[in-house]
Design a protein around this motif. Structure first.
Motif, PDB file in Angstrom:
ATOM      1  N   ARG A 136       0.836  -1.203   0.000  1.00  0.00           N
ATOM      2  CA  ARG A 136       0.000   0.000   0.000  1.00  0.00           C
ATOM      3  C   ARG A 136       0.872   1.255   0.000  1.00  0.00           C
ATOM      4  N   HIS A 137       1.895   1.256   0.850  1.00  0.00           N
ATOM      5  CA  HIS A 137       2.797   2.394   0.951  1.00  0.00           C
ATOM      6  C   HIS A 137       3.556   2.590  -0.368  1.00  0.00           C
ATOM      7  N   THR A 138       4.023   1.504  -0.949  1.00  0.00           N
ATOM      8  CA  THR A 138       4.738   1.580  -2.227  1.00  0.00           C
ATOM      9  C   THR A 138       3.825   2.118  -3.315  1.00  0.00           C
ATOM     10  N   HIS A 154      -2.069  13.392  -8.795  1.00  0.00           N
ATOM     11  CA  HIS A 154      -2.553  14.403  -7.851  1.00  0.00           C
ATOM     12  C   HIS A 154      -2.825  13.762  -6.487  1.00  0.00           C
ATOM     13  N   PRO A 155      -2.382  14.411  -5.409  1.00  0.00           N
ATOM     14  CA  PRO A 155      -2.590  13.865  -4.065  1.00  0.00           C
ATOM     15  C   PRO A 155      -4.048  13.541  -3.737  1.00  0.00           C
ATOM     16  N   LYS A 156      -4.987  14.279  -4.305  1.00  0.00           N
ATOM     17  CA  LYS A 156      -6.407  13.990  -4.066  1.00  0.00           C
ATOM     18  C   LYS A 156      -6.761  12.603  -4.587  1.00  0.00           C
ATOM     19  N   VAL A 157      -6.243  12.265  -5.750  1.00  0.00           N
ATOM     20  CA  VAL A 157      -6.503  10.946  -6.339  1.00  0.00           C
ATOM     21  C   VAL A 157      -5.870   9.857  -5.473  1.00  0.00           C
ATOM     22  N   VAL A 158      -4.641  10.100  -5.035  1.00  0.00           N
ATOM     23  CA  VAL A 158      -3.957   9.126  -4.176  1.00  0.00           C
ATOM     24  C   VAL A 158      -4.731   8.948  -2.871  1.00  0.00           C
ATOM     25  N   ALA A 159      -5.183  10.040  -2.280  1.00  0.00           N
ATOM     26  CA  ALA A 159      -5.962   9.975  -1.035  1.00  0.00           C
ATOM     27  C   ALA A 159      -7.221   9.138  -1.224  1.00  0.00           C
ATOM     28  N   GLU A 160      -7.899   9.331  -2.348  1.00  0.00           N
ATOM     29  CA  GLU A 160      -9.120   8.563  -2.620  1.00  0.00           C
ATOM     30  C   GLU A 160      -8.805   7.079  -2.767  1.00  0.00           C
ATOM     31  N   HIS A 178       7.421  13.315   2.442  1.00  0.00           N
ATOM     32  CA  HIS A 178       8.843  13.040   2.209  1.00  0.00           C
ATOM     33  C   HIS A 178       9.115  12.566   0.786  1.00  0.00           C
ATOM     34  N   VAL A 179       8.085  12.105   0.109  1.00  0.00           N
ATOM     35  CA  VAL A 179       8.225  11.610  -1.258  1.00  0.00           C
ATOM     36  C   VAL A 179       8.344  12.769  -2.246  1.00  0.00           C
ATOM     37  N   LEU A 180       7.911  13.935  -1.838  1.00  0.00           N
ATOM     38  CA  LEU A 180       7.840  15.082  -2.737  1.00  0.00           C
ATOM     39  C   LEU A 180       8.800  16.211  -2.331  1.00  0.00           C
ATOM     40  N   PRO A 181      10.079  15.912  -2.129  1.00  0.00           N
ATOM     41  CA  PRO A 181      10.986  16.952  -1.655  1.00  0.00           C
ATOM     42  C   PRO A 181      11.259  18.050  -2.678  1.00  0.00           C
ATOM     43  N   THR A 238       3.441   5.855  -2.792  1.00  0.00           N
ATOM     44  CA  THR A 238       4.707   6.523  -3.065  1.00  0.00           C
ATOM     45  C   THR A 238       4.965   6.635  -4.564  1.00  0.00           C
ATOM     46  N   LEU A 239       4.767   5.539  -5.281  1.00  0.00           N
ATOM     47  CA  LEU A 239       5.006   5.560  -6.725  1.00  0.00           C
ATOM     48  C   LEU A 239       4.043   6.505  -7.445  1.00  0.00           C
ATOM     49  N   LEU A 240       2.786   6.503  -7.039  1.00  0.00           N
ATOM     50  CA  LEU A 240       1.822   7.404  -7.665  1.00  0.00           C
ATOM     51  C   LEU A 240       2.229   8.859  -7.471  1.00  0.00           C
TER      52      LEU A 240
END
Length: 100
Positions: free
Chosen positions: A42-44, A55-61, A77-80, A47-49
């Motif tokens: 799930r974390h991977t 878009h973070p909204k899509v990932v959150a959904e 941390h993935v988006l430095p 992170t890859l997305l």
């Protein structure tokens, strides 16, 4: 019946958590890699997305998070390089305005 599950039996019904754990462990052993948990997948996935600009909204959904804020708190941390990308984007916009 479609339960919209990632891991399921051949009939589409839910697997027991222990069965998923043991199967992932066995697959990792056969592949010669360290064992992973379903949560690691799930974390991977998230992170890859995010690293590929989804878009973070899509990932959150997709993760079932209540808000985008939760996703960004966990995965920021993935988006430095987001500040650099924002600076380059505004620079490009200003150049377009100046040349037009």
């Amino acid at each position: 019946r479609d339960y919209e599950l990632v891991f399921c039996t051949r009939r589409g019904t839910p697997l027991r958590r222990a069965d998923v754990y043991h199967r992932l462990r066995d697959l990792a052993q056969v592949a010669g890699v360290p064992a992973i948990r379903a949560h690691d997948l799930r974390h991977t996935h998230a992170t890859l997305l995010l690293k590929h600009g989804v878009h973070p909204k899509v990932v959150a959904e997709r993760l079932g998070h209540a808000s985008t804020a939760v996703t960004l708190d966990v995965y920021s941390h993935v988006l430095p390089d987001t500040q650099t990308a924002a600076a380059l984007a505004i620079e490009s916009c200003l150049k377009e305005i100046g040349s037009g």
